[in-house]
Every structure is written in structure tokens, then in C-alpha cells.
Design a protein around this motif. Structure first.
Motif, mmCIF file in Angstrom:
data_model
loop_
_atom_site.group_PDB
_atom_site.id
_atom_site.type_symbol
_atom_site.label_atom_id
_atom_site.label_comp_id
_atom_site.label_asym_id
_atom_site.label_seq_id
_atom_site.Cartn_x
_atom_site.Cartn_y
_atom_site.Cartn_z
ATOM 1 N N ARG A 2 0.736 -1.009 0.397
ATOM 2 C CA ARG A 2 0.075 -0.289 0.191
ATOM 3 C C ARG A 2 1.203 0.905 0.165
ATOM 4 N NH1 ARG A 2 -5.374 -2.150 3.326
ATOM 5 N NH2 ARG A 2 -5.389 -4.109 2.385
ATOM 6 N N LEU A 3 1.911 1.571 0.705
ATOM 7 C CA LEU A 3 2.477 2.445 1.179
ATOM 8 C C LEU A 3 3.253 2.671 -0.753
ATOM 9 C CD1 LEU A 3 4.110 1.333 4.187
ATOM 10 C CD2 LEU A 3 3.583 4.157 3.022
ATOM 11 N N THR A 4 3.628 1.397 -1.756
ATOM 12 C CA THR A 4 4.454 1.267 -2.678
ATOM 13 C C THR A 4 3.763 1.782 -3.898
ATOM 14 O OG1 THR A 4 5.037 -0.886 -2.598
ATOM 15 C CG2 THR A 4 6.157 0.858 -1.425
ATOM 16 N N THR A 5 2.959 0.602 -4.329
ATOM 17 C CA THR A 5 2.634 0.468 -5.156
ATOM 18 C C THR A 5 1.391 0.996 -5.529
ATOM 19 O OG1 THR A 5 3.272 -1.909 -5.362
ATOM 20 C CG2 THR A 5 2.061 -1.750 -7.246
ATOM 21 N N ASP A 6 0.747 1.074 -4.907
ATOM 22 C CA ASP A 6 -0.447 1.337 -4.526
ATOM 23 C C ASP A 6 -0.595 2.984 -4.248
ATOM 24 O OD1 ASP A 6 -1.878 -0.965 -4.683
ATOM 25 O OD2 ASP A 6 -2.071 -0.799 -2.186
ATOM 26 N N VAL A 7 0.526 3.959 -3.995
ATOM 27 C CA VAL A 7 0.484 5.287 -4.034
ATOM 28 C C VAL A 7 1.097 5.436 -5.334
ATOM 29 C CG1 VAL A 7 1.634 6.768 -3.421
ATOM 30 C CG2 VAL A 7 0.975 4.804 -1.558
ATOM 31 N N THR A 8 1.563 5.166 -6.359
ATOM 32 C CA THR A 8 2.569 4.776 -7.664
ATOM 33 C C THR A 8 1.258 5.056 -8.686
ATOM 34 O OG1 THR A 8 4.405 4.692 -6.126
ATOM 35 C CG2 THR A 8 3.647 4.238 -8.996
ATOM 36 N N ASN A 9 0.159 4.095 -7.807
ATOM 37 C CA ASN A 9 -0.945 3.902 -9.282
ATOM 38 C C ASN A 9 -2.179 5.418 -9.168
ATOM 39 O OD1 ASN A 9 0.074 1.403 -10.071
ATOM 40 N ND2 ASN A 9 -1.771 0.414 -8.690
ATOM 41 N N VAL A 10 -1.853 5.542 -6.958
ATOM 42 C CA VAL A 10 -2.580 7.106 -7.475
ATOM 43 C C VAL A 10 -2.596 7.888 -7.345
ATOM 44 C CG1 VAL A 10 -3.915 8.520 -5.478
ATOM 45 C CG2 VAL A 10 -4.102 5.463 -5.219
ATOM 46 N N GLN A 11 -0.899 7.778 -7.943
ATOM 47 C CA GLN A 11 0.141 9.409 -7.621
ATOM 48 C C GLN A 11 -0.017 9.599 -9.431
ATOM 49 O OE1 GLN A 11 4.117 8.542 -7.216
ATOM 50 N NE2 GLN A 11 4.695 10.375 -8.286
ATOM 51 N N VAL A 62 -7.104 7.269 -19.162
ATOM 52 C CA VAL A 62 -7.084 8.013 -18.398
ATOM 53 C C VAL A 62 -8.743 7.047 -17.628
ATOM 54 C CG1 VAL A 62 -8.510 9.681 -16.811
ATOM 55 C CG2 VAL A 62 -7.378 10.838 -18.722
ATOM 56 N N PHE A 63 -9.277 6.275 -17.959
ATOM 57 C CA PHE A 63 -10.615 5.685 -17.166
ATOM 58 C C PHE A 63 -9.710 4.530 -17.435
ATOM 59 C CE2 PHE A 63 -12.292 1.765 -19.080
ATOM 60 C CZ PHE A 63 -13.343 1.804 -18.372
ATOM 61 N N VAL A 64 -8.284 3.982 -17.997
ATOM 62 C CA VAL A 64 -7.582 2.788 -18.176
ATOM 63 C C VAL A 64 -6.920 2.460 -16.498
ATOM 64 C CG1 VAL A 64 -6.059 0.963 -18.733
ATOM 65 C CG2 VAL A 64 -8.197 1.526 -20.063
ATOM 66 N N MET A 65 -6.224 4.363 -16.309
ATOM 67 C CA MET A 65 -5.683 4.250 -15.202
ATOM 68 C C MET A 65 -6.452 4.235 -13.207
ATOM 69 S SD MET A 65 -2.498 4.823 -14.586
ATOM 70 C CE MET A 65 -2.564 3.908 -12.770
ATOM 71 N N ILE A 66 -7.783 4.853 -13.943
ATOM 72 C CA ILE A 66 -8.427 5.073 -12.782
ATOM 73 C C ILE A 66 -9.256 3.835 -12.188
ATOM 74 C CG2 ILE A 66 -10.187 6.450 -11.551
ATOM 75 C CD1 ILE A 66 -9.716 8.741 -13.887
ATOM 76 N N THR A 67 -9.601 3.180 -13.334
ATOM 77 C CA THR A 67 -9.848 1.814 -12.584
ATOM 78 C C THR A 67 -8.755 1.232 -12.562
ATOM 79 O OG1 THR A 67 -11.143 1.655 -15.246
ATOM 80 C CG2 THR A 67 -10.677 0.002 -13.970
ATOM 81 N N MET A 68 -7.839 1.353 -12.808
ATOM 82 C CA MET A 68 -7.015 0.726 -11.715
ATOM 83 C C MET A 68 -6.122 1.402 -10.711
ATOM 84 S SD MET A 68 -3.343 -0.609 -15.049
ATOM 85 C CE MET A 68 -2.518 -0.725 -13.667
ATOM 86 N N ALA A 69 -6.338 2.744 -10.291
ATOM 87 C CA ALA A 69 -6.326 3.152 -9.349
ATOM 88 C C ALA A 69 -7.776 3.295 -8.150
ATOM 89 C CB ALA A 69 -5.651 4.436 -9.432
ATOM 90 N N GLU A 128 -9.179 0.594 -7.179
ATOM 91 C CA GLU A 128 -8.904 0.101 -5.822
ATOM 92 C C GLU A 128 -7.610 0.096 -5.267
ATOM 93 O OE1 GLU A 128 -9.302 -3.356 -3.089
ATOM 94 O OE2 GLU A 128 -10.692 -2.770 -5.550
ATOM 95 N N SER A 129 -6.677 0.215 -5.255
ATOM 96 C CA SER A 129 -5.629 1.056 -4.656
ATOM 97 C C SER A 129 -5.421 1.814 -3.784
ATOM 98 C CB SER A 129 -4.488 1.593 -6.186
ATOM 99 O OG SER A 129 -3.914 0.192 -6.352
ATOM 100 N N ALA A 130 -6.735 3.418 -4.120
ATOM 101 C CA ALA A 130 -7.128 4.783 -3.162
ATOM 102 C C ALA A 130 -8.297 3.695 -2.383
ATOM 103 C CB ALA A 130 -7.904 5.281 -4.736
ATOM 104 N N GLN A 131 -8.973 2.559 -2.209
ATOM 105 C CA GLN A 131 -9.937 2.118 -1.278
ATOM 106 C C GLN A 131 -8.538 1.780 -0.417
ATOM 107 O OE1 GLN A 131 -13.557 2.533 -1.230
ATOM 108 N NE2 GLN A 131 -12.716 2.089 0.923
ATOM 109 N N ARG A 132 -7.533 1.188 -0.605
ATOM 110 C CA ARG A 132 -6.953 0.315 0.019
ATOM 111 C C ARG A 132 -5.783 1.481 1.179
ATOM 112 N NH1 ARG A 132 -4.434 -4.773 -0.611
ATOM 113 N NH2 ARG A 132 -2.225 -3.911 -1.221
ATOM 114 N N ILE A 133 -5.660 2.649 0.550
ATOM 115 C CA ILE A 133 -5.152 3.991 0.454
ATOM 116 C C ILE A 133 -5.545 4.088 1.964
ATOM 117 C CG2 ILE A 133 -4.239 5.811 0.645
ATOM 118 C CD1 ILE A 133 -2.794 4.805 -1.997
ATOM 119 N N VAL A 134 -6.978 4.390 1.940
ATOM 120 C CA VAL A 134 -8.037 4.706 2.246
ATOM 121 C C VAL A 134 -8.768 3.953 3.830
ATOM 122 C CG1 VAL A 134 -10.493 5.549 3.033
ATOM 123 C CG2 VAL A 134 -9.244 6.379 0.932
ATOM 124 N N GLU A 135 -8.692 2.660 4.009
ATOM 125 C CA GLU A 135 -8.466 1.606 4.216
ATOM 126 C C GLU A 135 -7.409 1.759 5.730
ATOM 127 O OE1 GLU A 135 -7.889 -1.738 2.933
ATOM 128 O OE2 GLU A 135 -10.586 -1.508 1.676
#
Length: 581
Positions: free
Chosen positions: A116-125, A296-303, A305-312
């Protein structure tokens, strides 16, 4: 979710807002240029002079320069905003994790938090970078280009009203299929990171048992699982490309065919060459905007789930909180366990500790002994409130630990673990974890009492010797002694040694315990040990068995009355006798 993530933008609000404004300027320039170009074509066709051509040319060059400037500034603002946002996200997550209790850490697992601190944050960035620039640019370009296309081409622009809904329906179907797959794949990322982390931490064991091939197979399986799910998701997302291409070429064919027909049949009265060329340009801009939107849609679709995990992580509240009217002063080192029972999880079927009643006076030396799994470490973790009791209460200094300010309580309880942890940095920097204001003389005294001073002085750099990550450049016994010295510098009211002299010889162990009596006589000392020799001179010894107190007494009393203690003592002394023979 968006509300929680938005809190991490903070000082990067200005570039985050500035980027869309600059993008809007860039879009306006790009949409006006084809309009002016169409007018210039018509004027040339009508036989205008060079002065008109030069005037239009200068205006077009100026607008192109402005568009480029707006684009460059927007790119800079966008990168500043997205990188800053990612930095704040990592910082906020890391700070939040520092406040977690062991229960919270157990809930997420270390490997998952690392992901979550690495891959997920990169996706959200990456998604945020697209949102503040591309996701603003594309809708603006669509609107402006459609308005200009309708103005220039009239009925022909209606083709876009047919294409956009078709594309939207396709994207909605794609997102519904891919979201569950991405949710699944990130859980497998956690498993992959766990495999890597476990392997690297246990590298010595892997090599000692020649299990490299087994570990490789295990890693390959985890990697293949991630690959398989990602491949399935990417295959579905790849349908976005053909769908976009179909829409692009369908519109281009229609504009060129129908536009050419109108120009020829009306001889330029309804649609002239200039308007036709601008229509092609606007068509290209609209369709490119749609393609960018799909990215953008593809990137946001991937991100997402990462965003949800970060928010958790960000919304998780520590299971242990200081009360509003917390007690900040620990009066002494007395400890009372009153009818204490404890289990690690509400779902656990049995208690790890059950019916514990134990009363320890301030300054007393208490030994704790018991077999593996007897919950020795669990018992002492309740004292600094690393976990809360399930039933009963634990009091320190006469006050229930749940009434203390957590920081105040833990500052008065020093714990030296069997699995000692040293951080990368000098020996002095590691020692100052116990007391950041400690002088060189205080550190040397603590190390002498912990029997560490002698080996430290043998290093070329002495107390300035650099400790590698995890303390890999010192032995297990040296690590234990450095951690004991670090705890002594804290000058706590309670000192807990959780089998933390297991890697030193019995003579050094005895010298360390003697140092405790001389240096911190008023401190309550709790010594968990496997060796009877480490606890036999304690004021009292607690024998634990299966999470219950089996007996409490002095060494002599337990030798006379307790079978478990007798068995341990006999087996250890017999082993020593055999070694001598």
C-alpha cells in the motif's frame, strides 16, 4: 474515499488548481487555431494579399506559442501536484501506521502495508496526475471542439452525438468486468510481497537447508498468480483500443465522405474547403480527446482499488487509544494482574492467558519461566499496553494501564526482546533510542553495565561504528547487549527482559543482572528466560504453564514444591554435567 484522499493534497492545492486553469488556456488556443486556419484558407481562395496572409500567420504563431507555454506550465504544475500528493500520502500512511497497535498491524499484515505504501501510492499518483491535467483537458477539448465543429460544419457535427454514447456504454461494460479482477490482483500482490519479505528475512535458514529451489518455485507461483489476474484484466481493458479505433475511423470516414460530397454538390456554398479542413481538425481533436479519456479511464480503474486500500489504512483507528482524561505520571514500578484473561482475537477459541493473578512490588526482581507456548511474552506485553486485556485488569503504579496516556506509560516501561532490533546508524544513534539526550559518559556507563563496552571499544570507530540494517555486522550476543544498554539509558520504572540474554554466556548473564541491581535498584525487573540460572537469584519466580500461573516462589521453594520447575532445573543441570564428563 475522495474526501479522505483530498486531505493529503494540503500545500499542493495551488499547483493542483493552477494546472486545470493552464490546461484550459492551452485548449482554447488549440481550438481557435483551426478556426483561424479555415478563415485563412477561405481568404486565400478569395484572392487576398500578402498583408492578410502575414497578419494571420503572426496571429497563428502567437497562438501556437501561447498554447505551448500553457502546456509546459500545466505539465510543471501537474508534476509538482501529483508528486507532492504522493509524498503526503506516504507520509500520512506511515504516520498512521506508527500509531497502530499490534492488533491493527496483525489485521493488515506487514507485506500488505508495504504494498500500500509503494505500489498503491504509485497507482494513485499516476491517476491524480491524469486527473489534474488529462482528465480536465479532454472534456474541455471535447466541448470546445464540438462547439466549433458544429459552428463550422453544422449537421455534420451530429455524428459525434452518436459516437460518444456508444463509446460510453462500451467503457461502462469494461469497468464492470475489470474492477473485481483488480481487487483480486492487489491481494495477490500482498502475497507476492510477503513471499519476498519472508525469503529475504530468512535467507540464512533458506541457505542452511538448501531450499533455494523450493523458495523459487513458491515465488514463481505467487508471481504467476499476479500475472494471470493482471492478464485477464488487461485483456478486457484492451477491448478499449479497438472500440476507440472503430469510433475514430468511422467518424473520419463519415466526415471525409459526406464533407466532400457537400463541398462538391453545393460548390462551396454550404461547406467550403476551409470549413472542411477545420472539420477534419476538430474531428481529430475530438477523437484524440476520447482516446485520452479512455486512457484516463483505464488508469483510474486500476487506481480506484489502490485508493480504496490506502483509505483503509488512513481511516483505520488504533485499537488502543489514550483516554481523554489520561494519567501522565507513573508513580512507581508496582504491577498488579487482577483476574487477567486474554486472547489475541475475538474469534479465537481459547484464551492465551487465563485467570492470572500476580502482584509485583516496585523494585522487585521477578523471573518468569515456562515451556514454549506458555504465554510468557504475552503476559509482559500487557504491561506497556501493547494489547488490552480481554478480562480483568492490569495496574501499573496502582493505576489501570487503560487510564494512562500511552506515551507516558511506555516511557516508563523498557522492553528488551529476544529478537533484538537495531536500526541502521551508529552505535551512539541506536543507544539514544533509550534517551535522546544521553551524554557520552551515560552511554558508556550503560554499556559497561550491559557488558557491551569492551567489544564496542574493539571496533576501529568505537561508539561511532556504523550498524548495518538489522544489525547484520554484529553478533547475536552483541545485539542483545546493545539493546540492554539502550533500555538502561531509558531509566524506566519497569524493565522487562524477554529472553534477551539467551545469546550470551552464563557469566556475562550474571554480570548483567548484577549491573541491574546496582544501577537501577528501584526499577522493577522482569526476566523471562529459558535458563534457570538466569532467574534463580530473582526475588520470586513465576512458573507459567498453558497460559496459567502454575506456581510462584523463590528458587529454593520451587525446587521443593513445583514439578515443572524441578523438571526444567534437573534437565538443564544434567546437560551441564554431561558436558563436563
Amino acid at each position: 474515499m475522495i474526501k479522505v484522499l483530498a486531505k493529503s493534497i494540503r500545500e499542493y492545492k495551488k499547483p493542483s488548481l493552477l494546472a486545470p486553469v493552464l490546461v484550459a488556456g492551452e485548449v482554447v488556443m488549440e481550438c481557435i487555431i483551426p478556426f483561424l486556419t479555415a478563415n485563412l484558407v477561405n481568404k486565400i481562395k478569395a484572392g487576398c494579399g500578402m498583408d492578410v496572409i502575414l497578419r494571420y500567420g503572426l496571429i497563428l504563431v502567437l497562438m501556437a506559442a501561447l498554447s505551448l507555454t500553457f502546456g509546459a506550465l500545466a505539465g510543471k504544475a501537474c508534476s509538482t501536484a501529483s508528486c507532492g500528493f504522493a509524498r503526503n500520502l506516504r507520509k500520512d500512511m506511515f504516520y498512521k501506521i506508527q500509531d497502530y497497535s499490534f492488533e491493527n498491524i496483525d489485521k493488515f499484515a506487514v507485506s500488505s502495508l508495504v504494498t500500500r505504501l509503494t505500489t498503491d501510492v504509485t497507482n494513485v499518483q499516476l491517476a491524480y496526475m491524469m486527473i489534474v491535467r488529462t482528465a480536465i483537458r479532454c472534456p474541455l477539448m471535447l466541448v470546445f471542439s464540438f462547439v466549433m465543429a458544429f459552428y463550422m460544419g453544422g449537421r455534420m457535427a451530429l455524428i459525434f452525438l452518436l459516437v460518444i454514447p456508444l463509446l460510453g456504454i462500451g467503457l461502462i461494460l469494461i469497468i464492470r468486468k475489470t474492477m473485481p479482477l483488480f481487487r483480486k490482483v492487489f491481494k495477490k500482490y500482498d502475497a507476492l510481497n510477503n513471499s519476498v519479505q519472508e525469503n529475504i528475512k530468512g535467507m540464512r535458514v533458506v541457505k542452511a537447508y538448501v531450499r533455494e529451489d523450493y523458495e523459487k518455485k513458491k515465488f514463481n507461483k505467487a508471481a504467476e498468480d499476479v500475472q494471470a489476474d493482471f492478464t485477464r484484466a488487461e485483456r478486457i481493458l484492451a477491448l478499449n483500443g479497438p472500440l476507440m479505433q472503430f469510433c475514430v475511423y468511422a467518424v473520419m470516414v463519415f466526415v471525409m465522405a459526406f464533407g466532400s460530397y457537400v463541398v462538391i454538390t453545393t460548390r462551396g456554398l454550404e461547406l467550403d474547403v476551409g470549413q472542411m479542413s477545420s472539420m477534419l481538425t476538430y474531428s481529430f481533436q475530438i477523437l484524440m480527446s476520447l482516446m485520452m479519456l479512455s486512457m484516463v479511464f483505464v488508469m483510474i480503474t486500476m487506481a480506484s482499488e489502490s485508493a480504496q486500500r490506502i483509505v483503509e489504512v488512513l481511516t483505520e483507528e488504533s485499537a488502543l487509544q489514550s483516554p481523554a482524561d489520561a494519567v501522565h505520571t507513573v508513580q512507581d514500578g508496582s504491577i498488579d494482574f487482577d483476574h487477567v484473561s486474554f486472547k489475541y482475537s475475538k474469534k479465537a477459541e481459547r484464551m492465551a492467558l487465563e485467570g492470572v493473578d500476580l502482584h509485583i512490588k516496585s523494585g522487585e526482581v521477578i523471573g518468569i519461566i515456562g515451556g514454549t507456548g506458555s504465554s510468557k511474552s504475552t503476559l509482559i506485553q500487557l504491561i506497556p499496553r501493547l494489547y488490552d486485556v480481554t478480562e480483568g485488569s492490569v495496574r501499573v503504579g496502582g493505576v489501570d494501564v487503560r487510564k494512562y496516556d500511552l506515551e507516558s506509560l511506555r516511557n516508563q516501561v523498557a522492553v528488551v526482546l529476544q529478537k533484538n532490533v537495531l536500526f541502521s546508524g551508529t552505535i551512539k544513534e541506536n543507544l539514544r533510542w533509550g534517551n535522546k539526550e544521553a551524554t557520552d559518559a551515560e552511554m558508556e556507563e550503560a554499556c559497561r553495565l550491559a557488558q557491551a563496552d569492551e567489544f564496542i571499544r574493539q571496533f576501529p570507530d568505537g561508539y561511532d561504528t556504523y550498524i548495518e540494517q538489522g544489525g547484520t555486522n554484529v553478533s547475536g550476543g552483541q545485539k542483545q547487549r546493545l539493546c540492554i544498554a539502550r533500555a538502561l539509558l531509558k531509566k524506566p520504572k519497569i524493565l522487562i527482559l524477554d529472553d534477551s540474554t539467551s545469546a550470551v554466556d552464563t557469566r556475562t548473564d550474571a554480570l548483567i543482572r548484577q549491573g541491574f541491581r546496582e544501577y537501577i535498584p528501584e526499577t522493577t525487573k522482569i526476566i523471562i528466560a529459558q535458563r534457570v540460572a538466569s532467574v534463580q537469584d530473582a526475588d520470586r519466580i513465576v512458573v507459567l504453564d498453558g497460559g496459567r500461573i502454575d506456581a510462584v516462589g523463590t528458587h529454593e521453594e520451587l525446587l521443593r514444591t513445583n514439578e515443572i520447575y524441578q523438571e526444567v532445573y534437573t534437565s538443564q543441570n544434567k546437560g551441564d554435567d554431561d558436558d563436563v564428563q
